[in-house]
Design a protein around this motif. Structure first.
Motif, PDB file in Angstrom:
ATOM      1  N   CYS A 103      30.957  44.896 -63.228  1.00 24.88           N
ATOM      2  CA  CYS A 103      30.534  45.046 -64.623  1.00 24.88           C
ATOM      3  C   CYS A 103      31.058  43.910 -65.496  1.00 24.88           C
ATOM      4  O   CYS A 103      30.338  43.406 -66.370  1.00 24.88           O
ATOM      5  CB  CYS A 103      30.984  46.389 -65.170  1.00 24.88           C
ATOM      6  N   GLU A 104      32.288  43.507 -65.280  1.00 25.80           N
ATOM      7  CA  GLU A 104      32.833  42.400 -66.071  1.00 25.80           C
ATOM      8  C   GLU A 104      32.027  41.131 -65.862  1.00 25.80           C
ATOM      9  O   GLU A 104      31.826  40.346 -66.793  1.00 25.80           O
ATOM     10  CB  GLU A 104      34.303  42.165 -65.716  1.00 25.80           C
ATOM     11  N   SER A 105      31.543  40.918 -64.641  1.00 21.61           N
ATOM     12  CA  SER A 105      30.755  39.712 -64.354  1.00 21.61           C
ATOM     13  C   SER A 105      29.381  39.757 -65.016  1.00 21.61           C
ATOM     14  O   SER A 105      28.735  38.713 -65.179  1.00 21.61           O
ATOM     15  CB  SER A 105      30.603  39.527 -62.841  1.00 21.61           C
ATOM     16  N   LEU A 106      28.935  40.958 -65.407  1.00 25.82           N
ATOM     17  CA  LEU A 106      27.613  41.102 -66.003  1.00 25.82           C
ATOM     18  C   LEU A 106      27.642  41.144 -67.534  1.00 25.82           C
ATOM     19  O   LEU A 106      26.586  41.164 -68.170  1.00 25.82           O
ATOM     20  CB  LEU A 106      26.942  42.384 -65.484  1.00 25.82           C
ATOM     21  N   LYS A 107      28.814  41.154 -68.122  1.00 23.66           N
ATOM     22  CA  LYS A 107      28.917  41.205 -69.579  1.00 23.66           C
ATOM     23  C   LYS A 107      28.258  39.987 -70.204  1.00 23.66           C
ATOM     24  O   LYS A 107      28.508  38.855 -69.792  1.00 23.66           O
ATOM     25  CB  LYS A 107      30.380  41.290 -70.015  1.00 23.66           C
ATOM     26  N   GLY A 108      27.388  40.246 -71.163  1.00 24.70           N
ATOM     27  CA  GLY A 108      26.772  39.161 -71.899  1.00 24.70           C
ATOM     28  C   GLY A 108      25.579  38.510 -71.237  1.00 24.70           C
ATOM     29  O   GLY A 108      25.016  37.557 -71.788  1.00 24.70           O
ATOM     30  N   VAL A 109      25.155  38.990 -70.060  1.00 26.75           N
ATOM     31  CA  VAL A 109      24.027  38.351 -69.372  1.00 26.75           C
ATOM     32  C   VAL A 109      22.828  39.281 -69.207  1.00 26.75           C
ATOM     33  O   VAL A 109      21.800  38.865 -68.683  1.00 26.75           O
ATOM     34  CB  VAL A 109      24.458  37.824 -67.977  1.00 26.75           C
ATOM     35  N   LEU A 110      22.933  40.516 -69.691  1.00 30.89           N
ATOM     36  CA  LEU A 110      21.864  41.482 -69.489  1.00 30.89           C
ATOM     37  C   LEU A 110      20.846  41.446 -70.626  1.00 30.89           C
ATOM     38  O   LEU A 110      21.143  41.013 -71.741  1.00 30.89           O
ATOM     39  CB  LEU A 110      22.444  42.893 -69.372  1.00 30.89           C
ATOM     40  N   SER A 111      19.653  41.919 -70.339  1.00 26.91           N
ATOM     41  CA  SER A 111      18.619  42.033 -71.358  1.00 26.91           C
ATOM     42  C   SER A 111      19.049  43.034 -72.425  1.00 26.91           C
ATOM     43  O   SER A 111      19.784  43.999 -72.156  1.00 26.91           O
ATOM     44  CB  SER A 111      17.300  42.506 -70.727  1.00 26.91           C
ATOM     45  N   THR A 112      18.577  42.820 -73.639  1.00 29.21           N
ATOM     46  CA  THR A 112      18.947  43.710 -74.744  1.00 29.21           C
ATOM     47  C   THR A 112      18.387  45.116 -74.556  1.00 29.21           C
ATOM     48  O   THR A 112      18.927  46.078 -75.106  1.00 29.21           O
ATOM     49  CB  THR A 112      18.448  43.141 -76.081  1.00 29.21           C
ATOM     50  N   ASN A 113      17.306  45.251 -73.783  1.00 31.66           N
ATOM     51  CA  ASN A 113      16.696  46.573 -73.561  1.00 31.66           C
ATOM     52  C   ASN A 113      17.020  47.122 -72.171  1.00 31.66           C
ATOM     53  O   ASN A 113      16.282  47.946 -71.630  1.00 31.66           O
ATOM     54  CB  ASN A 113      15.187  46.514 -73.758  1.00 31.66           C
ATOM     55  N   CYS A 114      18.123  46.666 -71.595  1.00 32.02           N
ATOM     56  CA  CYS A 114      18.511  47.118 -70.248  1.00 32.02           C
ATOM     57  C   CYS A 114      19.148  48.501 -70.319  1.00 32.02           C
ATOM     58  O   CYS A 114      19.849  48.841 -71.268  1.00 32.02           O
ATOM     59  CB  CYS A 114      19.490  46.114 -69.636  1.00 32.02           C
ATOM     60  N   ARG A 115      18.910  49.308 -69.300  1.00 30.37           N
ATOM     61  CA  ARG A 115      19.591  50.585 -69.118  1.00 30.37           C
ATOM     62  C   ARG A 115      20.055  50.666 -67.671  1.00 30.37           C
ATOM     63  O   ARG A 115      19.611  49.892 -66.816  1.00 30.37           O
ATOM     64  CB  ARG A 115      18.679  51.777 -69.459  1.00 30.37           C
ATOM     65  N   ALA A 116      20.933  51.600 -67.380  1.00 29.15           N
ATOM     66  CA  ALA A 116      21.489  51.708 -66.028  1.00 29.15           C
ATOM     67  C   ALA A 116      21.485  53.150 -65.577  1.00 29.15           C
ATOM     68  O   ALA A 116      21.367  54.088 -66.379  1.00 29.15           O
ATOM     69  CB  ALA A 116      22.913  51.148 -65.993  1.00 29.15           C
ATOM     70  N   ILE A 117      21.611  53.321 -64.275  1.00 28.57           N
ATOM     71  CA  ILE A 117      21.826  54.640 -63.687  1.00 28.57           C
ATOM     72  C   ILE A 117      22.855  54.487 -62.580  1.00 28.57           C
ATOM     73  O   ILE A 117      22.790  53.552 -61.779  1.00 28.57           O
ATOM     74  CB  ILE A 117      20.517  55.269 -63.180  1.00 28.57           C
ATOM     75  N   SER A 118      23.839  55.360 -62.568  1.00 33.36           N
ATOM     76  CA  SER A 118      24.940  55.286 -61.604  1.00 33.36           C
ATOM     77  C   SER A 118      24.735  56.283 -60.471  1.00 33.36           C
ATOM     78  O   SER A 118      24.524  57.472 -60.719  1.00 33.36           O
ATOM     79  CB  SER A 118      26.278  55.573 -62.302  1.00 33.36           C
ATOM     80  N   LEU A 119      24.809  55.792 -59.247  1.00 31.97           N
ATOM     81  CA  LEU A 119      24.804  56.639 -58.061  1.00 31.97           C
ATOM     82  C   LEU A 119      26.182  56.646 -57.415  1.00 31.97           C
ATOM     83  O   LEU A 119      26.339  56.960 -56.238  1.00 31.97           O
ATOM     84  CB  LEU A 119      23.749  56.152 -57.059  1.00 31.97           C
ATOM     85  N   ILE A 120      27.196  56.278 -58.176  1.00 30.20           N
ATOM     86  CA  ILE A 120      28.565  56.139 -57.678  1.00 30.20           C
ATOM     87  C   ILE A 120      29.238  57.502 -57.694  1.00 30.20           C
ATOM     88  O   ILE A 120      29.272  58.175 -58.730  1.00 30.20           O
ATOM     89  CB  ILE A 120      29.347  55.147 -58.554  1.00 30.20           C
ATOM     90  N   LYS A 121      29.781  57.913 -56.558  1.00 27.14           N
ATOM     91  CA  LYS A 121      30.435  59.209 -56.464  1.00 27.14           C
ATOM     92  C   LYS A 121      31.941  59.013 -56.467  1.00 27.14           C
ATOM     93  O   LYS A 121      32.522  58.560 -55.488  1.00 27.14           O
ATOM     94  CB  LYS A 121      29.965  59.952 -55.214  1.00 27.14           C
ATOM     95  N   GLY A 122      32.543  59.357 -57.590  1.00 31.80           N
ATOM     96  CA  GLY A 122      33.983  59.218 -57.713  1.00 31.80           C
ATOM     97  C   GLY A 122      34.381  59.317 -59.171  1.00 31.80           C
ATOM     98  O   GLY A 122      33.538  59.302 -60.073  1.00 31.80           O
ATOM     99  N   LEU A 123      35.668  59.449 -59.405  1.00 31.21           N
ATOM    100  CA  LEU A 123      36.250  59.418 -60.738  1.00 31.21           C
ATOM    101  C   LEU A 123      37.269  58.301 -60.766  1.00 31.21           C
ATOM    102  O   LEU A 123      37.828  57.928 -59.730  1.00 31.21           O
ATOM    103  CB  LEU A 123      36.922  60.755 -61.072  1.00 31.21           C
ATOM    104  N   ASP A 124      37.529  57.760 -61.941  1.00 34.03           N
ATOM    105  CA  ASP A 124      38.497  56.671 -62.043  1.00 34.03           C
ATOM    106  C   ASP A 124      39.723  57.141 -62.817  1.00 34.03           C
ATOM    107  O   ASP A 124      39.593  57.673 -63.925  1.00 34.03           O
ATOM    108  CB  ASP A 124      37.867  55.464 -62.747  1.00 34.03           C
ATOM    109  N   LEU A 125      40.891  56.962 -62.209  1.00 34.97           N
ATOM    110  CA  LEU A 125      42.151  57.370 -62.839  1.00 34.97           C
ATOM    111  C   LEU A 125      42.843  56.144 -63.416  1.00 34.97           C
ATOM    112  O   LEU A 125      43.189  55.210 -62.689  1.00 34.97           O
ATOM    113  CB  LEU A 125      43.050  58.050 -61.810  1.00 34.97           C
ATOM    114  N   ARG A 126      43.041  56.163 -64.717  1.00 38.09           N
ATOM    115  CA  ARG A 126      43.756  55.077 -65.391  1.00 38.09           C
ATOM    116  C   ARG A 126      44.649  55.671 -66.475  1.00 38.09           C
ATOM    117  O   ARG A 126      44.185  56.433 -67.317  1.00 38.09           O
ATOM    118  CB  ARG A 126      42.775  54.077 -66.026  1.00 38.09           C
ATOM    119  N   ASP A 127      45.947  55.327 -66.416  1.00 33.23           N
ATOM    120  CA  ASP A 127      46.905  55.808 -67.411  1.00 33.23           C
ATOM    121  C   ASP A 127      46.880  57.326 -67.516  1.00 33.23           C
ATOM    122  O   ASP A 127      46.909  57.899 -68.620  1.00 33.23           O
ATOM    123  CB  ASP A 127      46.617  55.173 -68.784  1.00 33.23           C
TER     124      ASP A 127
END
Length: 351
Positions: A103-127
């Motif tokens: 995601c960091e590599s894609l910041k600022g390069v996507l179309s203004t009308n882009c949308r996403a869908i996640s098929l990622i199974k997991g949760l992220d633990l931070r702090d």
């Protein structure tokens, strides 16, 4: 004239290649989408050749989805920025440990009308806080992100055996028809709901229950015991979602993303299979992953560790006995038989 939507798939493992195939079959015959689909492939050498070249020439992902022909309008690309450029829909289907870097590599390069869908199974633990990947994708890329999950073993979907999946998005009327057109087939049936949080909680936690099912199979305890584990697991999944994520609906746990995915994963998924071998052989999980998974990683054991850390920080491990004992068996060398002892001790849980 309405502009056609360009679709890119971010990920190319067995499930990534399988879902990209479905998308490419649908875009080839739809007026809603551009025909060609780009699929980002983490470049690696297979038999001395680049995997992207093999996919584009042979139309087969010989490493992660062998013996399944891919459509000719599915194009493998080794550069994730190039794969995502000008896309209107990004389908994220990659191991959750790689989400932030991509995601960091894609910041600022996507179309203004882009949308996403996640098929990622997991949760992220931070702090000591848990995050949902659709919401993290939204936060980093500043685009709306839906989610898809269901009772979907990739090899069976690849063989076009009938199955179901659930899509969850914020705007069902606007986004639902797009995702149905992209993913629905006569063998892959899509139902759209609004509970994206509940859907992702189910997709993450069912893998921990599948690890418990593998322990049962390794102990050769049979279907009655496995049914008890699945029942307890579903209770803890529901309690976890209701306790820690606002807006989670009980009904979601009865969708394909819920109980159906739980049953399928506990019966035939890789988390169950590798954990069974863990009990039978005594080998470490990381060693078994190398032997059995062809370069892929288990999500259930990773999620078990994250959930245990989170519950410990909230002093709530006793309220989730199955999740807790799975962690202790995998990471603290508790005897596998303690799974059943722990369940028996907590038989009055969740009254």
């Amino acid at each position: 004239m309405v502009e056609k939507l360009k679709v890119s798939v971010i990920g190319s493992g067995n499930w990534g290649s399988c879902i990209a195939r479905i998308c490419a079959e649908n875009t080839a015959s739809s007026d809603m989408f551009e025909k060609d689909i780009r699929m980002w492939v983490f470049e690696e050498l297979v038999n001395g050749r680049k995997l992207t070249e093999i996919i584009n020439e042979q139309h087969e992902n010989i490493k992660y989805l062998p013996n399944i022909k891919l459509p000719t309008n599915l194009i493998a690309i080794p550069d994730v920025v190039e794969a995502a450029k000008d896309a209107n829909i990004l389908v994220f289907v990659l191991p959750h440990q790689f989400v932030y870097k991509v995601c960091e590599s894609l910041k600022g390069v996507l179309s203004t009308n882009c949308r996403a869908i996640s098929l990622i199974k997991g949760l992220d633990l931070r702090d000591n806080e848990l995050a949902l990947f659709s919401e993290e994708i939204e936060r980093i890329l500043d685009i709306p992100c839906a989610a898809l999950s269901g009772a979907n073993i990739a090899s069976e979907v690849a063989e076009k055996h009938f199955g179901e999946a659930t899509v969850a998005c914020r705007d069902i009327e606007k986004e639902g028809p797009i995702y149905v057109a992209l993913f629905n087939t006569n063998y892959f049936d899509i139902r759209v709901i609004g509970d994206w949080r509940g859907l992702q909680v189910c997709g993450a936690l069912k893998n921990v229950v599948a690890v418990a099912s593998g322990i049962v199979d390794g102990l050769r305890l049979g279907n009655n015991t496995k049914a008890a584990v699945i029942r307890q697991g579903l209770l803890e999944m529901r309690r976890f979602g209701k306790t820690f994520f606002g807006g989670v609906h009980t009904e979601t746990f009865f969708e394909s993303c819920g109980v159906a995915d739980l049953i399928t994963t506990c019966a035939g998924g890789r988390n169950r299979r590798v954990t069974e071998a863990f009990v039978l052989t005594g080998k470490p999980i990381d060693e078994l992953e190398k032997e059995m998974l062809n370069g892929q990683k288990l999500q259930g054991t990773i999620t078990a560790a994250e959930i245990y850390e989170f519950l410990s920080s909230h002093n709530m491990t006793r309220e989730f006995p199955l999740f807790t004992i799975v962690y202790r068996i995998i990471y603290e060398k508790a005897p596998p038989s303690s799974l059943i002892e722990n369940l028996r001790t907590h038989q009055s849980f969740d009254k």
